[in-house]
Design a protein around this motif. Structure first.
Motif, short mmCIF file in Angstrom:
data_model
loop_
_atom_site.label_atom_id
_atom_site.label_comp_id
_atom_site.label_asym_id
_atom_site.label_seq_id
_atom_site.Cartn_x
_atom_site.Cartn_y
_atom_site.Cartn_z
N ALA A 161 -0.19 -7.46 -9.09
CA ALA A 161 0.84 -8.05 -9.95
C ALA A 161 0.94 -7.29 -11.26
N ALA A 162 -0.20 -6.86 -11.79
CA ALA A 162 -0.21 -6.09 -13.03
C ALA A 162 0.47 -4.73 -12.82
N ILE A 163 0.19 -4.08 -11.70
CA ILE A 163 0.81 -2.78 -11.39
C ILE A 163 2.33 -2.92 -11.27
N LEU A 164 2.77 -3.96 -10.57
CA LEU A 164 4.21 -4.17 -10.39
C LEU A 164 4.89 -4.53 -11.71
N ALA A 165 4.19 -5.29 -12.56
CA ALA A 165 4.75 -5.64 -13.87
C ALA A 165 4.89 -4.40 -14.75
N LEU A 166 3.90 -3.52 -14.70
CA LEU A 166 3.98 -2.27 -15.47
C LEU A 166 5.07 -1.35 -14.92
N SER A 196 -9.54 -1.10 -3.02
CA SER A 196 -9.84 -0.03 -3.96
C SER A 196 -9.15 -0.21 -5.31
N TYR A 197 -8.06 -0.99 -5.36
CA TYR A 197 -7.42 -1.22 -6.66
C TYR A 197 -8.23 -2.20 -7.53
N LYS A 198 -9.32 -2.71 -6.99
CA LYS A 198 -10.22 -3.55 -7.80
C LYS A 198 -11.41 -2.76 -8.34
N PHE A 199 -11.47 -1.47 -8.04
CA PHE A 199 -12.52 -0.64 -8.62
C PHE A 199 -12.21 -0.44 -10.10
N HIS A 200 -13.19 -0.70 -10.94
CA HIS A 200 -12.93 -0.80 -12.38
C HIS A 200 -13.95 0.02 -13.17
N ARG A 201 -13.46 0.83 -14.10
CA ARG A 201 -14.36 1.63 -14.94
C ARG A 201 -14.94 0.76 -16.05
N GLU A 228 -5.51 -0.26 -15.55
CA GLU A 228 -6.22 1.01 -15.74
C GLU A 228 -5.83 2.02 -14.67
N LEU A 229 -5.75 1.55 -13.42
CA LEU A 229 -5.40 2.43 -12.31
C LEU A 229 -3.98 2.97 -12.46
N PHE A 230 -3.04 2.09 -12.81
CA PHE A 230 -1.64 2.52 -12.89
C PHE A 230 -1.41 3.46 -14.07
#
Length: 329
Positions: free
Chosen positions: A27-32, A233-238, A73-75
């Motif tokens: 949802a965050a990726i789509l919002a961005l 994999s989109y839940k992998f977080h630095r 972060e990913l996007f």
């Protein structure tokens, strides 16, 4: 590309979350992605700044921003590393929007891929799971069609989402029973392994998930039972927490001590006795308990046997290596 002056990224984010299949990072990726569509940025510097500002706006309005952060972060890393070979900046923004939407569509297939991978490790027997996870549900339902399994589900207080898991599994014909969170050690001898979902998998290879996951992992380790985590994999977080109190959502409200009622003086002039204010005992509600407790906790990598993801089955060390490669471009 015209900008909608009324665009609100948090409203867009909430709209995407209404789809049960879309998780917080997606949802965050789509919002961005929608933010880019509504942006008047004319340079990459302005666009990245707008995306960072949008991500910050989402974080400020979210009670648990950990998995949301992973998606943002990913996007933003993707946008930063995207090859700038377009004939114009407007064309570049169009490509970024298209790729963002395509990624979200593809990412919806990750749970099926993880389920197929995980089922290969599941044998006939009993499984313990915690709270509610869409990828865990898909895995258990697939395993039910191929194996003879039974499932113990924790209540997962304070949200009680384990009950939702049990209801769905029972409706699908999976032998299932709900156990108290405090009965995990009692039931551990009866299970073959633990299977949980994730809010995020962090750079150490550790896991952030519904509160209670850490103590389940500790008990599983003591009982020599495998503890498996499932994570897209989109839940992998630095992020590199060293303790529970390093998590971004930790605040002073958690585990705070409310001020006790103040004593009042007896109005009788013939006595100096002090009596507590109010004759009735204090009532503590479930909502108050929930507000005073964390939603998630951190599980150390040494307690995790494997992480099953759409990029394969990884050891906690493998997660660290994958994260380094993912953000290196």
């Amino acid at each position: 590309m015209e900008r909608d002056s009324k665009f609100d990224i948090y409203v867009a984010y909430q709209q995407f979350l209404k789809n049960e299949e879309i998780s917080t990072p997606l949802a965050a990726i789509l919002a961005l992605t929608e933010l880019i569509e509504n942006s008047t940025a004319g340079t990459m510097f302005e666009l990245v700044k707008a995306l960072n500002d949008g991500a910050e706006a989402l974080r400020k309005q979210s009670s648990n921003a950990i998995s949301l952060n992973a998606g943002c972060e990913l996007f933003i890393a993707f946008v930063t590393l995207f090859p700038h070979e377009s004939v114009s900046f407007a064309d570049l923004k169009t490509k970024l929007i298209r790729h963002g939407q395509q990624y979200a569509t593809e990412a919806l297939t990750y749970r099926k891929a993880i389920a197929e991978l995980s089922v290969g490790f599941i044998k006939d027997g009993s499984i313990l799971t915690h709270s509610y996870s869409r990828v865990v549900m898909q895995t258990l339902l697939l395993a039910h069609t191929r194996k003879r399994i039974s499932v113990f589900v924790t209540e997962a207080r304070p949200r009680g989402l384990g009950i939702k898991t049990a209801e769905v599994l029972t409706a699908a014909g999976v032998p299932c029973t709900v156990i108290l969170d405090s009965a995990v050690a009692y039931v551990m001898e009866k299970v073959d392994f633990v299977l949980v979902g994730s809010e995020a998998v962090v750079e150490s290879g550790g896991l952030i998930n519904a509160v209670g996951s850490n103590q389940i992992a500790i008990i599983a380790k003591a009982a020599n039972k495998p503890f498996y985590a499932l994570a897209e994999s989109y839940k992998f977080h630095r992020l590199f927490p060293l303790s529970q109190y390093d998590l971004p959502n930790h605040n002073s409200r958690i585990f705070s001590f409310p001020r006790p009622p103040q004593p009042v003086h007896n109005t009788d002039m013939n006595t100096t006795e002090e009596t507590p204010r109010g004759a009735e005992p204090t009532t503590i509600t479930q909502e108050q308990i929930s507000q005073n407790n964390p939603d998630v906790d951190y599980t150390r990598p040494d307690l995790i046997s494997l992480v099953f993801s759409d990029v394969g089955s990884l050891t906690p060390e493998g997660v660290s290596q994958y994260l380094v490669g993912m953000f290196a471009g």
